[in-house]
Design a protein around this motif. Structure first.
Motif, PDB file in Angstrom:
ATOM      1  N   LEU A  20      50.313  11.818  13.863  1.00 30.78           N
ATOM      2  CA  LEU A  20      50.891  13.097  14.131  1.00 30.78           C
ATOM      3  C   LEU A  20      50.007  14.312  14.673  1.00 30.78           C
ATOM      4  N   ALA A  21      48.827  14.383  13.980  1.00 29.39           N
ATOM      5  CA  ALA A  21      48.000  15.617  14.312  1.00 29.39           C
ATOM      6  C   ALA A  21      47.160  15.555  15.623  1.00 29.39           C
ATOM      7  N   ALA A  22      47.111  16.438  16.308  1.00 25.07           N
ATOM      8  CA  ALA A  22      46.077  16.378  17.441  1.00 25.07           C
ATOM      9  C   ALA A  22      46.200  17.634  18.022  1.00 25.07           C
ATOM     10  N   CYS A  23      45.185  18.092  18.881  1.00 22.74           N
ATOM     11  CA  CYS A  23      45.212  19.224  19.603  1.00 22.74           C
ATOM     12  C   CYS A  23      44.433  19.123  20.909  1.00 22.74           C
ATOM     13  N   SER A  24      44.660  20.014  21.787  1.00 23.34           N
ATOM     14  CA  SER A  24      44.253  19.598  23.168  1.00 23.34           C
ATOM     15  C   SER A  24      43.206  20.466  23.517  1.00 23.34           C
ATOM     16  N   SER A  25      42.501  19.984  24.431  1.00 26.96           N
ATOM     17  CA  SER A  25      41.205  20.677  24.843  1.00 26.96           C
ATOM     18  C   SER A  25      41.112  20.345  26.510  1.00 26.96           C
ATOM     19  N   GLY A  26      40.219  21.222  27.079  1.00 27.56           N
ATOM     20  CA  GLY A  26      39.881  20.514  28.294  1.00 27.56           C
ATOM     21  C   GLY A  26      39.632  21.394  29.155  1.00 27.56           C
ATOM     22  N   GLN A 140      48.540  15.133  36.248  1.00 28.25           N
ATOM     23  CA  GLN A 140      47.597  14.361  36.700  1.00 28.25           C
ATOM     24  C   GLN A 140      46.795  13.742  35.730  1.00 28.25           C
ATOM     25  N   GLN A 141      46.187  14.511  34.646  1.00 28.78           N
ATOM     26  CA  GLN A 141      45.776  14.085  33.746  1.00 28.78           C
ATOM     27  C   GLN A 141      46.134  13.199  32.810  1.00 28.78           C
ATOM     28  N   ILE A 142      47.371  12.746  32.908  1.00 33.29           N
ATOM     29  CA  ILE A 142      48.094  11.778  31.881  1.00 33.29           C
ATOM     30  C   ILE A 142      47.693  10.350  32.808  1.00 33.29           C
ATOM     31  N   PRO A 143      47.034   9.764  31.826  1.00 37.80           N
ATOM     32  CA  PRO A 143      46.566   8.226  32.602  1.00 37.80           C
ATOM     33  C   PRO A 143      47.799   7.420  33.419  1.00 37.80           C
ATOM     34  N   TYR A 372      47.778  13.199  26.657  1.00 39.07           N
ATOM     35  CA  TYR A 372      46.433  13.720  27.007  1.00 39.07           C
ATOM     36  C   TYR A 372      45.302  12.961  26.602  1.00 39.07           C
ATOM     37  N   PRO A 373      44.190  12.696  27.371  1.00 41.48           N
ATOM     38  CA  PRO A 373      43.220  11.996  26.557  1.00 41.48           C
ATOM     39  C   PRO A 373      42.498  12.533  25.543  1.00 41.48           C
ATOM     40  N   THR A 391      45.333   1.938  20.842  1.00 41.24           N
ATOM     41  CA  THR A 391      46.161   1.033  22.053  1.00 41.24           C
ATOM     42  C   THR A 391      46.989   1.706  22.908  1.00 41.24           C
ATOM     43  N   PHE A 392      47.406   2.987  22.493  1.00 36.31           N
ATOM     44  CA  PHE A 392      48.201   3.622  23.375  1.00 36.31           C
ATOM     45  C   PHE A 392      47.285   4.161  24.580  1.00 36.31           C
ATOM     46  N   LYS A 393      46.191   3.995  24.848  1.00 34.76           N
ATOM     47  CA  LYS A 393      45.252   4.264  25.735  1.00 34.76           C
ATOM     48  C   LYS A 393      45.436   3.102  27.086  1.00 34.76           C
ATOM     49  N   VAL A 394      45.649   2.059  26.604  1.00 32.30           N
ATOM     50  CA  VAL A 394      45.893   0.836  27.609  1.00 32.30           C
ATOM     51  C   VAL A 394      47.239   0.446  27.503  1.00 32.30           C
ATOM     52  N   ALA A 395      48.171   1.107  26.899  1.00 32.06           N
ATOM     53  CA  ALA A 395      49.734   0.354  26.763  1.00 32.06           C
ATOM     54  C   ALA A 395      50.391   0.425  28.127  1.00 32.06           C
ATOM     55  N   LYS A 396      51.302  -0.506  28.211  1.00 34.33           N
ATOM     56  CA  LYS A 396      51.959  -0.801  29.381  1.00 34.33           C
ATOM     57  C   LYS A 396      53.339  -0.856  29.033  1.00 34.33           C
ATOM     58  N   GLY A 397      54.355  -0.829  30.165  1.00 34.55           N
ATOM     59  CA  GLY A 397      55.695  -1.003  30.177  1.00 34.55           C
ATOM     60  C   GLY A 397      56.362  -2.166  30.802  1.00 34.55           C
ATOM     61  N   PHE A 398      57.345  -2.646  30.291  1.00 34.94           N
ATOM     62  CA  PHE A 398      58.169  -3.714  30.848  1.00 34.94           C
ATOM     63  C   PHE A 398      58.701  -3.463  32.095  1.00 34.94           C
TER      64      PHE A 398
END
Length: 445
Positions: A20-26, A140-143, A372-373, A391-398
């Motif tokens: 759940l918890a995360a924060c963004s920067s960049g 465009q930062q979303i993988p 966001y990464p 895992t979500f960093k390399v996740a794929k869809g059907f």
């Protein structure tokens, strides 16, 4: 795919539940906010006096209300437009969209489950937002691997808003008792499973085979890890990939868990993750692929005998130990309805909502994984949440076909193929050849 909300209670509980918890920067040097586009040369917001109709799905919590109030206030500040927000219960969404499409009286912007996008694009319900997305620095930062459901025939019809994935839930106390390390390769996974069967009994599914309604959630990571895929859209049609060597390798490994290694029983070939969770709660499963939502169900079903101290998650390993295998990418999107009265204004709303500030807040507020990464990296700093974040960093869809649900659920193409192999009715090659023909027929109808 609609992902259920999960309440954050403590770090460990929330982590097991999904993250759940995360924060963004960049780097904020690139201005991707709508303010510049929404101004009219210094005379005030361009869309002052106009209004936008927005549909959110589900039953709002206090946090949801605060999030939407903040988002809509920021939108009005930047554009001058008001937002008319409506909450639609998830079970009513399909009928509401259908009625809106038929009557022309629908939203300007709507939330979607990401696996629903293709079906509604086919019906002409969603607007093409390709140019807006590709020219937006933040989006465009979303993988790129997270845009699969939203991209149909090269065009983008929605923006990813928050995600979810699956990992391996395992008996942490058994691993500790038996001296088993968390598997990092396919071979180590098999070795761990064999140890569990040897020590805990042959009636235990050490790595439970899922052959039920959500079977492809368990099969796909092995297929994708081997470099395979189910189908791709080529030359205006869907081409099945089930007979290619990479798909066969992943499929063979998954069926071998039963036929060759004997780490899951042949008598339970139709069980889904709900069935497996019940056996896990009864002390009859060592590992299986699922999401964090099973934690509370298992605690309840086991009457507290199996709690957080006795279970944990690890990422499904890649074959060679190079990291997590790609797993299913679920989640929710936000899209512009094709009948929107002002598509430019609606697109500005989507860009703001799915941008870094509000996109990360939407995900973490709703119990989803941020896209966001930087936010995912921070999430991964918590060891309990790391399997999902990594895992979500390399996740794929059907396959993003409106007919995938028929192949996956109604016709159970891959489930039937796996069962035919395990029951000795077909070879792997025969089963996959037949399944490929059926899959192409369904996807291209």
């Amino acid at each position: 795919m609609k992902i259920a909300k999960i309440a954050a209670v403590t770090t460990t509980t929330a982590a097991l539940a999904l993250g759940l918890a995360a924060c963004s920067s960049g780097d904020d040097s690139a201005d991707s906010t709508p303010s510049a586009a929404a101004s009219d040369g210094g005379n005030g917001p361009q869309f002052a006096g106009q209004s936008l109709r927005v549909w959110r799905l589900g039953a709002p919590t206090e946090n949801d209300d605060k999030f939407m109030n903040d988002l809509n206030a920021k939108f009005k500040e930047q554009t001058g437009a008001d937002v008319k927000l409506e909450w639609i219960p998830w079970p009513d969404a399909q009928s509401k969209w259908s009625t809106a499409l038929a009557s022309g009286d629908g939203p300007d912007v709507t939330e979607f489950g990401n696996d629903q996008v293709a079906a509604w694009v086919e019906q002409g319900a969603l607007a093409d937002i390709t140019d807006a997305v590709k020219n937006d620095a933040e989006l465009q930062q979303i993988p790129q691997n997270l845009w699969g459901y939203e991209t149909i025939d090269g065009k983008i019809y929605a923006a990813p808003w928050g995600g979810g994935t699956r990992a391996v839930l395992y008996r942490k106390d058994w691993f500790e008792k038996l001296g088993i390390e968390v598997p990092k390769t396919w071979d180590e996974l098999v070795t761990a499973a064999k140890t569990i069967v040897e020590k805990q009994g042959k009636d235990v599914d050490a790595f439970a085979f899922n052959g039920g309604s959500d079977a492809n959630m368990s099969l796909s990571p092995f297929v994708w890890s081997a470099g395979g895929d189910f189908a791709t859209f080529e030359g205006g049609k869907w081409v099945g990939k089930l007979t290619e060597p990479a798909f066969k390798e992943g499929f063979q490994f998954y069926t071998d868990l039963v036929t060759k290694h004997g780490v899951s029983g042949k008598g339970r070939l139709t069980q889904n993750s709900v069935d497996i969770a019940q056996r896990f709660a009864a002390g009859k499963v060592g590992m299986y692929v699922t999401g964090g939502w099973d934690i509370n169900a298992i605690k309840e079903q086991s009457k507290g005998k199996i709690d957080e101290s006795k279970m944990a998650f690890f990422s499904i390993p890649a074959k060679d130990g190079s990291g997590p295998a790609p797993a299913f990418q679920g989640g929710n999107d936000i899209a512009v309805w094709n009948d929107a009265k002002n598509k430019d204004l609606a697109t500005l709303y989507v860009k703001l909502a799915a941008g870094k500030e509000f996109g990360v807040r939407y995900a973490t507020n709703g119990g989803l994984l941020p896209l966001y990464p930087e936010a995912l990296d921070q999430l991964a700093q918590d060891p309990a949440q790391k399997p999902f974040a990594d895992t979500f960093k390399v996740a794929k869809g059907f396959p993003a076909s409106p007919n995938w649900a028929e192949a996956n659920d109604t016709k159970a193409v891959l489930q039937n193929a796996a069962r035919s192999v395990i029951e000795g009715k077909k070879t792997v090659d025969e089963a996959l050849a037949d399944a490929n023909t059926e899959l192409e027929s369904i996807l291209n109808q």
